[in-house]
Design a protein around this motif. Structure first.
Motif, PDB file in Angstrom:
ATOM      1  N   UNK A  84     -35.405  29.432  15.931  1.00  0.00           N
ATOM      2  CA  UNK A  84     -34.865  28.455  14.999  1.00  0.00           C
ATOM      3  C   UNK A  84     -33.410  28.772  14.667  1.00  0.00           C
ATOM      4  N   UNK A  85     -33.149  30.068  14.495  1.00  0.00           N
ATOM      5  CA  UNK A  85     -31.812  30.455  14.064  1.00  0.00           C
ATOM      6  C   UNK A  85     -30.852  30.588  15.235  1.00  0.00           C
ATOM      7  N   UNK A  86     -31.417  30.755  16.429  1.00  0.00           N
ATOM      8  CA  UNK A  86     -30.600  31.018  17.607  1.00  0.00           C
ATOM      9  C   UNK A  86     -29.553  29.935  17.841  1.00  0.00           C
ATOM     10  N   UNK A  87     -29.951  28.681  17.536  1.00  0.00           N
ATOM     11  CA  UNK A  87     -29.053  27.578  17.874  1.00  0.00           C
ATOM     12  C   UNK A  87     -28.056  27.252  16.758  1.00  0.00           C
ATOM     13  N   UNK A  88     -28.181  27.928  15.661  1.00  0.00           N
ATOM     14  CA  UNK A  88     -27.345  27.521  14.542  1.00  0.00           C
ATOM     15  C   UNK A  88     -26.110  28.400  14.386  1.00  0.00           C
ATOM     16  N   UNK A  89     -24.978  27.746  14.269  1.00  0.00           N
ATOM     17  CA  UNK A  89     -23.725  28.456  14.077  1.00  0.00           C
ATOM     18  C   UNK A  89     -23.618  28.914  12.627  1.00  0.00           C
ATOM     19  N   UNK A  90     -23.121  30.104  12.389  1.00  0.00           N
ATOM     20  CA  UNK A  90     -22.957  30.531  10.994  1.00  0.00           C
ATOM     21  C   UNK A  90     -22.057  29.563  10.234  1.00  0.00           C
ATOM     22  N   UNK A  91     -22.472  29.239   9.054  1.00  0.00           N
ATOM     23  CA  UNK A  91     -21.684  28.337   8.219  1.00  0.00           C
ATOM     24  C   UNK A  91     -21.342  29.087   6.929  1.00  0.00           C
ATOM     25  N   UNK A  92     -20.053  29.111   6.598  1.00  0.00           N
ATOM     26  CA  UNK A  92     -19.699  29.784   5.341  1.00  0.00           C
ATOM     27  C   UNK A  92     -19.787  28.772   4.209  1.00  0.00           C
ATOM     28  N   UNK A  93     -20.401  29.227   3.129  1.00  0.00           N
ATOM     29  CA  UNK A  93     -20.681  28.336   2.005  1.00  0.00           C
ATOM     30  C   UNK A  93     -20.165  28.956   0.713  1.00  0.00           C
ATOM     31  N   UNK A  94     -19.498  28.147  -0.090  1.00  0.00           N
ATOM     32  CA  UNK A  94     -19.139  28.566  -1.438  1.00  0.00           C
ATOM     33  C   UNK A  94     -20.043  27.799  -2.386  1.00  0.00           C
ATOM     34  N   UNK A  95     -20.907  28.521  -3.098  1.00  0.00           N
ATOM     35  CA  UNK A  95     -21.832  27.872  -4.033  1.00  0.00           C
ATOM     36  C   UNK A  95     -21.285  28.060  -5.448  1.00  0.00           C
ATOM     37  N   UNK A  96     -20.796  26.968  -6.004  1.00  0.00           N
ATOM     38  CA  UNK A  96     -20.201  27.050  -7.345  1.00  0.00           C
ATOM     39  C   UNK A  96     -21.306  26.794  -8.373  1.00  0.00           C
ATOM     40  N   UNK A  97     -21.412  27.664  -9.348  1.00  0.00           N
ATOM     41  CA  UNK A  97     -22.438  27.490 -10.376  1.00  0.00           C
ATOM     42  C   UNK A  97     -23.794  27.904  -9.850  1.00  0.00           C
ATOM     43  N   UNK A  98     -23.882  29.183  -9.419  1.00  0.00           N
ATOM     44  CA  UNK A  98     -25.129  29.679  -8.826  1.00  0.00           C
ATOM     45  C   UNK A  98     -25.943  30.396  -9.898  1.00  0.00           C
ATOM     46  N   UNK A  99     -27.153  29.927 -10.095  1.00  0.00           N
ATOM     47  CA  UNK A  99     -28.019  30.588 -11.075  1.00  0.00           C
ATOM     48  C   UNK A  99     -28.788  31.723 -10.428  1.00  0.00           C
ATOM     49  N   UNK A 100     -29.052  31.564  -9.140  1.00  0.00           N
ATOM     50  CA  UNK A 100     -29.817  32.594  -8.424  1.00  0.00           C
ATOM     51  C   UNK A 100     -29.029  33.013  -7.200  1.00  0.00           C
ATOM     52  N   UNK A 101     -29.205  34.275  -6.772  1.00  0.00           N
ATOM     53  CA  UNK A 101     -28.414  34.738  -5.625  1.00  0.00           C
ATOM     54  C   UNK A 101     -29.034  34.344  -4.291  1.00  0.00           C
ATOM     55  N   UNK A 102     -30.281  33.863  -4.322  1.00  0.00           N
ATOM     56  CA  UNK A 102     -31.036  33.765  -3.070  1.00  0.00           C
ATOM     57  C   UNK A 102     -31.360  32.333  -2.647  1.00  0.00           C
ATOM     58  N   UNK A 103     -30.648  31.354  -3.202  1.00  0.00           N
ATOM     59  CA  UNK A 103     -30.979  29.972  -2.848  1.00  0.00           C
ATOM     60  C   UNK A 103     -30.899  29.726  -1.347  1.00  0.00           C
TER      61      UNK A 103
END
Ligand SMILES: C[S@@+](CC[C@H](N)C(=O)[O-])C[C@H]1O[C@@H](n2cnc3c(N)ncnc32)[C@H](O)[C@@H]1O
Length: 302
Positions: free
Chosen positions: A127-146
């Protein structure tokens, strides 16, 4: 046989994400009421601060200052930002439909974002093999593991008041702009934060700042979640008007989701090279008036 020794499970040194998840047994209505009261107090505080800045006399400003103090006290009695965040975390509990990250992940997966280019990395799962890493900025994160389940998403969660060591405590408005394309993000997530910003002009500034955090390419995405009444029931905005405003800022609408009587709406925008003429959006203009309308607005800066 000797006496039985009661074993206690060793606690991890780091705070686990479940440790910051309050029990979801508190009534849904109570949680929603607390969040709504907090939002009302924030609005009141913003109005009073504005009044204080433009107070015509010392007596007037004394009266405003004392109302402001009362509002600050009420906010503190509700537990301040921390209490508000805990109530919001409850709102995110799986039992209550989960957090908005699920919508973003589904959308970017179904749109094929990040699939199969040379940046693909090898993970054990196909599943993960085909996916390119995407950098994400999560503004207003209540949890670290979303997003931690999706190894192809490299998340940088930030919040004004961090609830976990893995969430960077930072005001988005103070976040330095990326020094290079490499430092810029593929995706910015702003879920239920724009409405938290209490001044229309600051909201406009936030939209531009989010665009500047993105890589300058049309595959860069902004995920925006707003309480639906902000756009469906505002004196100053409608959904089509907001789409026009976003175009001016430099975002094209990719996808949206909301139910007719839903509480929240989800929007996905794509970075656009061209920006528009912001002059019609420099101040609030009434679009649809009525006694039950709210005052949510976005004003674009000079
Ligand atoms: C209603 S909560 C939303 C949390 C979560 N994103 C969600 O969708 O449920 C809003 C969060 O945004 C944070 N926040 C508000 N303004 C911010 C800012 N300028 N920079 C960083 N975080 C901010 C608040 O501290 C709060 O934790």
């Amino acid at each position: 046989m000797g006496p039985r020794v009661k074993r206690t499970k060793k606690q991890p040194i780091s705070i686990s994400s479940s440790a910051i998840r309050p029990s979801p047994t508190v009534s849904h209505k109570l949680t929603q009421a607390k969040i709504a009261t907090f939002h009302n107090l924030l609005k009141k505080r913003a109005t009073l601060k504005r009044q204080l800045d433009s107070s015509p006399s010392a007596t007037a400003s004394e009266a405003v200052s004392s109302s402001l103090q009362e509002v600050e006290l009420e906010i503190a009695e509700l537990g301040g930002l921390d209490g508000y965040q805990k109530a919001s975390t409850l709102g995110q509990a799986k039992e209550r439909g989960g957090d908005s990250s699920k919508v973003l992940v589904d959308w970017i997966k179904t749109r094929g974002y990040g699939k199969g280019d040379i940046r693909s990395v090898t993970y054990p799962s196909n599943d993960l093999l085909i996916l390119t890493p995407q950098s994400l900025l999560e503004i207003g994160a209540l949890r670290p593991d979303n997003y931690s389940f999706h190894k192809w998403i490299h998340n940088t969660p930030i919040d004004l008041h961090s609830q976990h060591p893995n969430i960077l405590e930072q005001d988005f408005f103070d976040r330095p702009l990326p020094a290079s394309e490499y430092e810029a993000f593929d995706i910015v997530s702003c879920s239920l934060v724009l409405n938290f910003v209490d001044e229309p002009l600051r909201r406009g500034e936030m939209l531009y700042a989010m665009r500047r955090q993105l890589k300058q390419k049309d595959s860069s995405l902004l995920f925006l979640v707003l309480p639906l009444p902000c756009l469906r029931n505002s004196r100053y905005l409608t959904i089509p008007a907001f789409v026009q405003l976003m175009k001016v800022v430099g975002f094209d609408l990719v996808q949206e989701r909301y139910k007719a009587n839903g509480k929240v709406g989800y929007w996905l925008w794509r970075w656009a090279e061209s920006v528009g003429d912001a002059s019609p959006w420099r101040k609030k203009a009434v679009m649809l008036d009525g006694p039950k309308k709210n005052n949510f607005a976005v004003v674009l800066p000079q």
